[in-house]
Design a protein around this motif. Sequence first.
Motif, PDB file in Angstrom:
ATOM      1  N   THR A  45       0.843  -1.194   0.000  1.00 32.32           N
ATOM      2  CA  THR A  45       0.000   0.000   0.000  1.00 32.32           C
ATOM      3  C   THR A  45       0.878   1.243   0.000  1.00 32.32           C
ATOM      4  O   THR A  45       1.835   1.352   0.780  1.00 32.32           O
ATOM      5  CB  THR A  45      -0.911   0.011   1.228  1.00 32.32           C
ATOM      6  OG1 THR A  45      -1.742  -1.155   1.202  1.00 32.32           O
ATOM      7  CG2 THR A  45      -1.784   1.250   1.251  1.00 32.32           C
ATOM      8  N   CYS A  46       0.561   2.149  -0.902  1.00 26.52           N
ATOM      9  CA  CYS A  46       1.274   3.431  -0.972  1.00 26.52           C
ATOM     10  C   CYS A  46       0.502   4.439  -0.124  1.00 26.52           C
ATOM     11  O   CYS A  46      -0.478   5.040  -0.596  1.00 26.52           O
ATOM     12  CB  CYS A  46       1.392   3.902  -2.419  1.00 26.52           C
ATOM     13  SG  CYS A  46       2.323   5.436  -2.626  1.00 26.52           S
ATOM     14  N   THR A  47       0.930   4.596   1.125  1.00 30.41           N
ATOM     15  CA  THR A  47       0.221   5.470   2.054  1.00 30.41           C
ATOM     16  C   THR A  47       0.272   6.917   1.575  1.00 30.41           C
ATOM     17  O   THR A  47       1.343   7.416   1.219  1.00 30.41           O
ATOM     18  CB  THR A  47       0.832   5.356   3.460  1.00 30.41           C
ATOM     19  OG1 THR A  47       0.799   3.978   3.873  1.00 30.41           O
ATOM     20  CG2 THR A  47       0.062   6.188   4.462  1.00 30.41           C
ATOM     21  N   ASP A  48      -0.895   7.528   1.551  1.00 31.93           N
ATOM     22  CA  ASP A  48      -1.047   8.906   1.084  1.00 31.93           C
ATOM     23  C   ASP A  48      -0.559   9.072  -0.351  1.00 31.93           C
ATOM     24  O   ASP A  48      -0.110  10.153  -0.742  1.00 31.93           O
ATOM     25  CB  ASP A  48      -0.310   9.889   2.004  1.00 31.93           C
ATOM     26  CG  ASP A  48      -0.933   9.961   3.400  1.00 31.93           C
ATOM     27  OD1 ASP A  48      -2.145   9.688   3.527  1.00 31.93           O
ATOM     28  OD2 ASP A  48      -0.194  10.284   4.355  1.00 31.93           O
ATOM     29  N   GLY A  49      -0.671   7.993  -1.110  1.00 31.08           N
ATOM     30  CA  GLY A  49      -0.243   8.073  -2.514  1.00 31.08           C
ATOM     31  C   GLY A  49      -1.171   8.938  -3.351  1.00 31.08           C
ATOM     32  O   GLY A  49      -0.758   9.452  -4.395  1.00 31.08           O
ATOM     33  N   GLY A  50      -2.408   9.100  -2.896  1.00 28.55           N
ATOM     34  CA  GLY A  50      -3.348   9.964  -3.606  1.00 28.55           C
ATOM     35  C   GLY A  50      -3.631   9.478  -5.014  1.00 28.55           C
ATOM     36  O   GLY A  50      -3.891   8.300  -5.266  1.00 28.55           O
ATOM     37  N   LYS A  51      -3.544  10.413  -5.968  1.00 27.48           N
ATOM     38  CA  LYS A  51      -3.853  10.085  -7.357  1.00 27.48           C
ATOM     39  C   LYS A  51      -2.653   9.584  -8.153  1.00 27.48           C
ATOM     40  O   LYS A  51      -2.819   9.075  -9.264  1.00 27.48           O
ATOM     41  CB  LYS A  51      -4.421  11.329  -8.055  1.00 27.48           C
ATOM     42  CG  LYS A  51      -5.736  11.817  -7.477  1.00 27.48           C
ATOM     43  CD  LYS A  51      -6.240  13.027  -8.257  1.00 27.48           C
ATOM     44  CE  LYS A  51      -7.571  13.516  -7.704  1.00 27.48           C
ATOM     45  NZ  LYS A  51      -8.106  14.680  -8.473  1.00 27.48           N
ATOM     46  N   SER A  52      -1.435   9.708  -7.594  1.00 29.10           N
ATOM     47  CA  SER A  52      -0.227   9.319  -8.340  1.00 29.10           C
ATOM     48  C   SER A  52       0.713   8.501  -7.455  1.00 29.10           C
ATOM     49  O   SER A  52       1.833   8.939  -7.140  1.00 29.10           O
ATOM     50  CB  SER A  52       0.490  10.560  -8.884  1.00 29.10           C
ATOM     51  OG  SER A  52      -0.361  11.335  -9.694  1.00 29.10           O
ATOM     52  N   PRO A  53       0.300   7.299  -7.044  1.00 30.29           N
ATOM     53  CA  PRO A  53       1.179   6.486  -6.191  1.00 30.29           C
ATOM     54  C   PRO A  53       2.332   5.879  -6.994  1.00 30.29           C
ATOM     55  O   PRO A  53       2.233   5.682  -8.205  1.00 30.29           O
ATOM     56  CB  PRO A  53       0.236   5.397  -5.681  1.00 30.29           C
ATOM     57  CG  PRO A  53      -0.792   5.265  -6.753  1.00 30.29           C
ATOM     58  CD  PRO A  53      -0.987   6.626  -7.319  1.00 30.29           C
ATOM     59  N   ILE A  54       3.438   5.593  -6.302  1.00 24.39           N
ATOM     60  CA  ILE A  54       4.613   4.960  -6.896  1.00 24.39           C
ATOM     61  C   ILE A  54       4.859   3.643  -6.157  1.00 24.39           C
ATOM     62  O   ILE A  54       4.863   3.602  -4.919  1.00 24.39           O
ATOM     63  CB  ILE A  54       5.848   5.864  -6.796  1.00 24.39           C
ATOM     64  CG1 ILE A  54       5.586   7.199  -7.516  1.00 24.39           C
ATOM     65  CG2 ILE A  54       7.072   5.170  -7.374  1.00 24.39           C
ATOM     66  CD1 ILE A  54       5.340   7.071  -8.997  1.00 24.39           C
ATOM     67  N   PHE A  55       5.135   2.557  -6.955  1.00 25.74           N
ATOM     68  CA  PHE A  55       5.323   1.233  -6.335  1.00 25.74           C
ATOM     69  C   PHE A  55       6.696   0.635  -6.680  1.00 25.74           C
ATOM     70  O   PHE A  55       7.416   0.211  -5.786  1.00 25.74           O
ATOM     71  CB  PHE A  55       4.213   0.280  -6.812  1.00 25.74           C
ATOM     72  CG  PHE A  55       2.834   0.756  -6.465  1.00 25.74           C
ATOM     73  CD1 PHE A  55       2.348   0.639  -5.177  1.00 25.74           C
ATOM     74  CD2 PHE A  55       2.018   1.339  -7.425  1.00 25.74           C
ATOM     75  CE1 PHE A  55       1.070   1.079  -4.851  1.00 25.74           C
ATOM     76  CE2 PHE A  55       0.746   1.780  -7.113  1.00 25.74           C
ATOM     77  CZ  PHE A  55       0.274   1.655  -5.829  1.00 25.74           C
ATOM     78  N   GLN A  56       7.040   0.534  -7.943  1.00 25.17           N
ATOM     79  CA  GLN A  56       8.306  -0.061  -8.387  1.00 25.17           C
ATOM     80  C   GLN A  56       8.495  -1.461  -7.794  1.00 25.17           C
ATOM     81  O   GLN A  56       9.509  -1.777  -7.171  1.00 25.17           O
ATOM     82  CB  GLN A  56       9.489   0.844  -8.002  1.00 25.17           C
ATOM     83  CG  GLN A  56       9.524   2.189  -8.711  1.00 25.17           C
ATOM     84  CD  GLN A  56       9.823   2.102 -10.191  1.00 25.17           C
ATOM     85  OE1 GLN A  56      10.169   1.030 -10.709  1.00 25.17           O
ATOM     86  NE2 GLN A  56       9.664   3.206 -10.895  1.00 25.17           N
ATOM     87  N   GLU A  57       7.522  -2.352  -8.046  1.00 23.58           N
ATOM     88  CA  GLU A  57       7.597  -3.739  -7.571  1.00 23.58           C
ATOM     89  C   GLU A  57       7.508  -4.686  -8.766  1.00 23.58           C
ATOM     90  O   GLU A  57       6.723  -4.474  -9.687  1.00 23.58           O
ATOM     91  CB  GLU A  57       6.470  -4.023  -6.582  1.00 23.58           C
ATOM     92  CG  GLU A  57       6.556  -3.190  -5.299  1.00 23.58           C
ATOM     93  CD  GLU A  57       5.503  -3.599  -4.273  1.00 23.58           C
ATOM     94  OE1 GLU A  57       5.262  -4.812  -4.126  1.00 23.58           O
ATOM     95  OE2 GLU A  57       4.926  -2.697  -3.627  1.00 23.58           O
ATOM     96  N   LYS A  58       8.313  -5.751  -8.705  1.00 23.20           N
ATOM     97  CA  LYS A  58       8.424  -6.693  -9.815  1.00 23.20           C
ATOM     98  C   LYS A  58       7.847  -8.053  -9.428  1.00 23.20           C
ATOM     99  O   LYS A  58       8.086  -8.550  -8.320  1.00 23.20           O
ATOM    100  CB  LYS A  58       9.893  -6.844 -10.214  1.00 23.20           C
ATOM    101  CG  LYS A  58      10.142  -7.788 -11.388  1.00 23.20           C
ATOM    102  CD  LYS A  58      11.633  -7.843 -11.709  1.00 23.20           C
ATOM    103  CE  LYS A  58      11.923  -8.801 -12.835  1.00 23.20           C
ATOM    104  NZ  LYS A  58      13.374  -8.854 -13.141  1.00 23.20           N
TER     105      LYS A  58
END
Length: 233
Positions: A45-58
């Motif tokens: 979970t991208c906390t406080d990611g809002g409308k443009s979260p970033i993850f970078q997970e493979k």
Amino acid sequence: MSGIQGQILDVTVVGCKKLKDTEWLSKQDPYVCLDYANTKYRTKTCTDGGKSPIFQEKFTFSLLEGLTEVNVVVWNSNTLSSDDLIGYGRVQLQKAVSQGYDDSSWAIQTKTGRYAGEVQLILHYPNAKHQVSGGYSQPSAPPAYAPPPHQRPPYGGPPVPAPYPPPGPAGYPAPPYPGGYPQQPLYPPATYPLGPDPYGGYPPPAGAYPPPPYYPPGNIIGPILDYLLALII
């Protein structure tokens, strides 16, 4: 697509953009779920990611013959209530399998079919077979330029002169005169008629100019007489 059974496909969830906002008072906490056959993955979970979260997970999937789509779902994580669905979509695998790589953004939609944002994924298929379409080979280097040969004109026309005629031995044509330039005729000396000769080309006759009278030295009477005679005459 054939020959993909059991092959490995790598999927990297880069992030999302322009997501639908499901929160009123605070920023939403998105996460992404991937579903292919019986394999399912979930990002953090991208906390406080809002409308443009970033993850970078493979994540890694084992491909199946005939199954060419990956389902993607984006959720908003809630603490006191059930998670909210932000949107869902389908990812096509044809480009990644044929070319080995696909870096695209995939649109998702709400339950009512409205636009809910995009999910950016990187698909990598290491076993892609890169072939040249149609069997075309790379063109070879163009030949070195050569001037066109001297050809006769068609239909019996006059011969075409060479592009550049060779220069003369000294660089300039020889003059048409032996001495370089013709000598201009000299002007004849001006002749002027002479006046009449009073003597006809002969020496003057004797007695034309009588010699002056001779006076002995110391005699002054002779000159005085001559002077008086000249006054009288």
